[in-house]
Write a protein that holds these residues in place. Structure first.
Motif, PDB file in Angstrom:
ATOM      1  N   GLU A  95      -4.149  -1.672   5.595  1.00 15.44           N
ATOM      2  CA  GLU A  95      -3.172  -2.701   5.238  1.00 15.44           C
ATOM      3  C   GLU A  95      -1.811  -2.045   5.221  1.00 15.44           C
ATOM      4  O   GLU A  95      -1.587  -1.118   4.440  1.00 15.44           O
ATOM      5  CB  GLU A  95      -3.474  -3.219   3.842  1.00 15.44           C
ATOM      6  CG  GLU A  95      -3.969  -4.640   3.832  1.00 15.44           C
ATOM      7  CD  GLU A  95      -4.249  -5.124   2.438  1.00 15.44           C
ATOM      8  OE1 GLU A  95      -3.426  -4.880   1.544  1.00 15.44           O
ATOM      9  OE2 GLU A  95      -5.308  -5.733   2.250  1.00 15.44           O
ATOM     10  N   ALA A 107       3.042  -1.427   2.648  1.00  8.31           N
ATOM     11  CA  ALA A 107       2.869  -0.008   2.331  1.00  8.31           C
ATOM     12  C   ALA A 107       3.957   0.848   2.986  1.00  8.31           C
ATOM     13  O   ALA A 107       4.629   0.418   3.922  1.00  8.31           O
ATOM     14  CB  ALA A 107       1.503   0.460   2.795  1.00  8.31           C
ATOM     15  N   ALA A 146      -4.838   0.979   1.656  1.00  7.17           N
ATOM     16  CA  ALA A 146      -6.058   0.189   1.451  1.00  7.17           C
ATOM     17  C   ALA A 146      -6.535  -0.299   2.818  1.00  7.17           C
ATOM     18  O   ALA A 146      -5.716  -0.615   3.684  1.00  7.17           O
ATOM     19  CB  ALA A 146      -5.764  -0.991   0.540  1.00  7.17           C
ATOM     20  N   GLY A 162      -9.286  -2.736   5.283  1.00  5.92           N
ATOM     21  CA  GLY A 162     -10.099  -3.940   5.293  1.00  5.92           C
ATOM     22  C   GLY A 162     -10.333  -4.367   6.716  1.00  5.92           C
ATOM     23  O   GLY A 162      -9.965  -3.660   7.669  1.00  5.92           O
ATOM     24  N   ARG A 186      -8.875  -5.274  -2.863  1.00 11.41           N
ATOM     25  CA  ARG A 186      -8.451  -4.100  -2.087  1.00 11.41           C
ATOM     26  C   ARG A 186      -7.388  -3.277  -2.793  1.00 11.41           C
ATOM     27  O   ARG A 186      -7.382  -2.060  -2.733  1.00 11.41           O
ATOM     28  CB  ARG A 186      -7.868  -4.546  -0.744  1.00 11.41           C
ATOM     29  CG  ARG A 186      -8.903  -4.950   0.251  1.00 11.41           C
ATOM     30  CD  ARG A 186      -8.224  -5.264   1.576  1.00 11.41           C
ATOM     31  NE  ARG A 186      -9.129  -6.030   2.412  1.00 11.41           N
ATOM     32  CZ  ARG A 186      -8.755  -6.589   3.553  1.00 11.41           C
ATOM     33  NH1 ARG A 186      -7.520  -6.473   3.975  1.00 11.41           N
ATOM     34  NH2 ARG A 186      -9.622  -7.266   4.277  1.00 11.41           N
ATOM     35  N   PRO A 214       0.568  -2.351  -2.360  1.00 10.40           N
ATOM     36  CA  PRO A 214      -0.294  -1.170  -2.460  1.00 10.40           C
ATOM     37  C   PRO A 214      -0.260  -0.665  -3.905  1.00 10.40           C
ATOM     38  O   PRO A 214       0.821  -0.527  -4.483  1.00 10.40           O
ATOM     39  CB  PRO A 214       0.368  -0.157  -1.531  1.00 10.40           C
ATOM     40  CG  PRO A 214       1.382  -0.917  -0.745  1.00 10.40           C
ATOM     41  CD  PRO A 214       1.750  -2.116  -1.533  1.00 10.40           C
TER      42      PRO A 214
END
Lengths: 263, 680
Positions: A12, A16, A33, A35, B406, B414
């Motif tokens: 992701e 970020a 992270a 996914g 997540r 994040p």
């Protein structure tokens, strides 16, 4: 209808900080992270919906290491029947072509009516694996699919074109489609649902089990190579507009017109 | 006490009176037993629910809320009427037993009533018969003329029928006793018996034979009405006459908490399904709630969702569920055939719609008001769990829930950036970042929104300034902190809540701290009531009130004059955790402050809109924002500053003030920020 969906595990990155690693060809991922690739999520959802409406099976396939398992588990919880992970260190370093060849080798003995991929991956964004699979399988193929209508032995799909244009095509089955976001609303799978899906089959296969030469896999099977990655240069384009509401909106309109955003 | 023994030995068409009395008694009791058995079958169909712990507290609450009925006078007129009727029933039960047993020729009450108590009792009985009569007439008039909105959808004919029967019971007994006094030649009834005296005056001059006939007629009519009344109770809203006291005794003892997926099941993963999909998925106590509802409508009258036109009325939720329950567990088995061939309605979907369930803000106003302690939040969340598990939740939840899974926060950020807010709140003293093995006095649990949302971050900044000013040894967890899970649990994603709780507990167990302080009442509530119960948690309002009282902080700078402050009680601080005074205490020591309370304050506070569903799902038919109504209430109280102790309240109020264009009349300030502004 038996459907195979190819999915990818991606980081992701929207919110970020992106940091390029020491090789200069990849990004640091330890703080990110991961996914399912967003486009693939829609593809899985579409496959499950078709299965729910017309019966059949959904198999999800991915290529990568053990870290991909949670992604596949999620697709099983969404309603896929089984998952297959192609897991071998030799797959690393492959480009879209090497990946497509690997997937083709793994799937060519399987019977399916539809093979779905996402239009592109959120990380490298090549958008090639879907069309390449169509070619490797020598099957009718459509990209940017935003609607699938299933009839006997054939399907009608809508493809998204530029500027809001759409195109309806008929394809005979089996066929290969790459799915665009927005085709549906992918369901949320609860933690309970995820844990319940543990009993479904997730099998892993290494390179040895695939009918493909080692030269076609990973970096040695690739046609392209990443030379370097770079971050967008920081530019000072922000401009504070000052004044009362009228002045600010007038200035804003000027800028938008100059940039061609509004006519 | 005057007797009806002669009636038991009188023969009617050759049958002795006591035989008729026995026949009536056995028929009535038999029928009643059958009805209760049927209702018991319904209750028994529910899931387990432990309700027999904490007995001393239960007994105390039974006295306070069951016998003294402390909640009744919250609605003064109907509360007073209800208290009169309830205490009338309690007092008159002795008389009723006496009358019934006289007919049965079982003089069990004679020893008691011929004692000194008997005379006292007779006066009390007489008084209460008149009081009950007056109360019944009052209740009927209130219902027919005042017609409060809260009675909409209630079974009014049922109410009138029962009120008439109660009145008839009073009248027949009064006439019976009056006629007995006169016919026995004892002369007019004594003056200290108001009801009998009244009847005596009314019947004076009547011939003895007529008086005897009247005695017989009133006695038997009284008995028949009594037995019909008894058997009507389990069929309608007056079943509460029987179930209300048990329901109060069995009430939930820990506010703010939520029931687990299934009581007695340690690991929810072993369950076949999670959440309440069908009636039998509710617990037996929640089924008892359904049959106990008195239809008074106080819940809906206080429900903010109902007030803004959302498709939720707690009362109607209960009534619809009750009707559904009675369809599934009918009194007469033959009733079942009538619905054969048709698809049975689904509890979640047909009887209760998803939007009804999403409308609830879990503010708890309904539960605070209910005189018989019916629970709504647990039921609603249990049904939401089913919606989540079957992927019937609004799509807008999906990214939020995925992000929590997540990134451990609902904002899609994040989690490594969880402490970045420290750089966004201006100049602040250095903040310790805790890691495993560290020791600290106060662990400041920031939670997701104050960590990531620019609108919330300044409040966290104020907390840090306050803590530092008081010289508190504190630290934050930064990326080690995960969302508290309050929102997801109330949205119905129980599994995700468990995951977040496990993650946080693992971190917290590795740090030595005395107390946790939270920014947000929701995080405070979930850490205190949803987590295993081992954590010492306080909300900042409690914590800083302690510091102020101990003299560790001194507000010195006066607030600007001319402003009137009003404090809004956040649901999860006030109603769910009983914290009303600490925030008001803080306000009271701020130099130069003028403050007022709103008409709806403390446990009657009106929800701002909530901290979960509202953020991500637009409820159809909402006529107005709750926050907009609340701001209006603050202005009606004369306030120019609305003080909140919850970041979500602040968010909603600021939004409402902007939307309604009220910026020049009222503003919102967070309590912590207000306090910090007076420190130097």
């Amino acid at each position: 209808m038996d459907i195979i969906v190819c999915v990818k595990r991606v980081p992701e990155t929207a919110e970020a900080d992106i940091i390029i690693d020491s090789s200069g060809k990849d990004i640091q991922t330890d703080h990110l992270a991961f996914g399912i690739n967003e486009w693939d999520d829609y593809a899985v959802e579409e496959a499950v919906r078709i299965k729910e409406a017309h019966g059949g099976t959904v198999t999800v396939v991915s290529l990568g290491n053990a870290e991909v398992q949670p992604v596949l588990r999620r697709t099983l919880a969404m309603g896929a029947d089984e998952a297959l992970l192609l897991n071998d260190p030799v797959f690393t370093g492959g480009d879209s072509y090497a990946i497509a060849k690997t997937l083709h080798a793994a799937l060519k003995d399987k019977k399916f009516d539809l093979l779905l991929t996402g239009v592109q991956a959120g990380d490298d964004g090549y958008g090639q694996v879907g069309p390449m699979l169509g070619e490797l399988f020598q099957l009718p193929s459509a990209s940017m699919v935003t609607r699938i209508e299933v009839a006997d032995e054939k399907i009608t799909v809508t493809r998204e074109l530029e500027g809001g244009m759409g195109e309806n095509c008929e394809l005979t089955l089996p066929s290969v489609l790459s799915i665009q976001t927005g085709i549906n609303e992918p369901r949320y799978v609860s933690i309970m649902g995820l844990r319940k899906a543990k009993s479904k089959t997730l099998s892993e296969v290494g390179a040895d089990a695939l009918p493909i030469s080692g030269d076609d896999l990973g970096a040695s099977g690739a046609l392209t190579e990443v030379a370097s990655l770079y971050l967008p240069p920081v530019e000072k384009t922000a401009e504070m507009l000052e004044g009362d509401t009228e002045t600010v909106s007038a200035k804003m309109m000027d800028i938008l017109k100059k940039k061609g955003v509004v006519g | 006490m005057l007797s009806a023994y002669h009636l038991a030995s009188t023969t009617y068409w050759g049958i002795p009176g006591f035989c008729i009395a026995w026949l009536l008694f056995l028929t009535a009791v038999g029928l009643f037993g059958m009805l209760i058995w049927r209702r018991y079958l319904l209750i028994r169909a529910g899931q387990p629910d432990p309700r027999f712990h904490d007995i001393p507290k239960r007994v105390k609450d039974l006295i306070v809320y069951g016998l003294v009925q402390k909640r009744q006078p919250r609605y003064l007129v109907s509360g007073a009427i209800h208290l009169m009727i309830f205490w009338g029933f309690v007092v008159l039960s002795i008389r009723t037993i006496d009358l019934v047993t006289q007919g049965l020729q079982l003089p069990v009450m004679v020893p008691l009533l011929s004692s000194g108590f008997g005379t006292l009792y007779e006066i009390a009985k007489d008084l209460f018969e008149l009081l009950v009569l007056v109360a019944c007439v009052g209740a009927a008039f209130y219902r027919a003329i005042r017609r409060p909105d809260r009675y909409q959808g209630s079974h009014s004919m049922d109410a009138y029928l029962i009120l008439s029967m109660i009145s008839a019971l009073m009248v027949t007994d009064i006439l019976f006793e009056g006629s007995v006094y006169l016919a026995d030649g004892a002369g007019p009834s004594p003056a200290w018996l108001p009801a009998a005296g009244l009847a005596g005056a009314l019947l004076s001059g009547m011939e003895t034979s007529s008086l005897l006939t009247l005695q017989g007629v009133t006695y038997w009519v009284h008995l028949v009405i009594l037995y019909v009344f008894l058997n009507l109770l389990p069929l309608g809203k007056h079943f509460h006459v029987i179930t209300a006291l048990p329901n109060v005794f069995l009430k939930k003892t820990q506010k703010g908490s939520l029931k687990p997926a299934r009581w007695g099941v340690e690991d929810f993963e072993t369950l076949e399904s999670l959440g309440a999909e069908k009636l039998e998925d509710l617990t037996w106590k929640h089924l008892l709630d359904l049959v106990t509802c008195t239809e008074c409508g106080r819940c809906s009258d206080n429900c903010p969702a109902h007030a803004v036109g959302r498709p939720l009325s707690p009362k109607m939720l209960t009534l619809h569920l009750r009707a559904h329950a009675y369809d599934r567990y009918p009194v007469l088995p033959s009733d079942k055939n009538s619905s054969e061939g048709k698809e049975p309605p689904k509890m979640v979907g047909d009887i209760v719609t998803p939007d009804e369930l999403w409308s609830c803000t879990t503010c708890g106003a309904c539960e605070e008001e209910c005189p018989v302690f019916i629970e709504y939040i647990d039921k609603i969340v249990d049904m939401r769990r089913h919606l989540i598990e079957s992927a019937q939740n609004p799509n807008t939840f999906n990214p939020v829930l995925m992000s929590l899974e997540r990134n451990f926060n609902p904002l899609g950020k994040p989690n490594v950036k969880r402490a970045d807010w420290l750089n966004e709140v201006g100049e602040i003293p250095p903040v310790k970042r805790l890691k495993a093995g560290d020791t600290v006095d106060v662990l400041y649990f920031v939670d997701s929104f104050p960590s990531f949302d620019p609108g919330f971050q300044p409040i966290a900044g104020s907390l840090v300034r306050g803590l530092a000013a008081a010289g508190v040894d504190f630290g934050i967890l930064g990326p080690l902190e995960k969302d508290s899970g309050h929102q997801v649990r109330r949205m119905g994603e129980e599994g995700l809540f468990q995951l977040l709780m496990e993650e946080n507990m693992e971190t917290l167990e590795q740090i030595n701290f005395n107390r946790i302080v939270t920014t947000d009442p929701h995080a405070f509530n979930t850490l205190k009531n949803d987590y295993p119960g081992t954590l010492k948690v306080v909300h900042y309002s409690e914590f800083f009130w302690e510091l102020l009282q101990a003299g560790h902080l001194k507000p010195i700078k006066a607030v600007a004059s001319g402003d009137v402050y009003t404090y809004h009680d956040p649901c999860y601080l006030g109603r769910h955790n009983g914290i009303y005074d600490s925030p008001r205490g803080i306000l009271s020591v701020i130099p130069g402050i003028t403050s007022v309370d709103m008409a709806r304050c403390r446990d009657r506070s009106f929800c701002c809109g909530g901290a979960d569903i509202t953020l991500w799902h637009e409820i159809p038919n909402e006529k107005r924002r709750m926050a907009s109504m609340r701001v209006e209430m603050a202005m009606a109280a004369g306030a120019t500053v609305l003080v909140t102790a919850c970041p979500f309240c602040q968010l909603h109020f600021e939004d409402a003030i902007k939307t309604d264009g009220l910026e020049d009349r009222i503003r919102v300030v967070d309590l912590m920020t207000l306090l910090v502004s007076t420190l130097s």
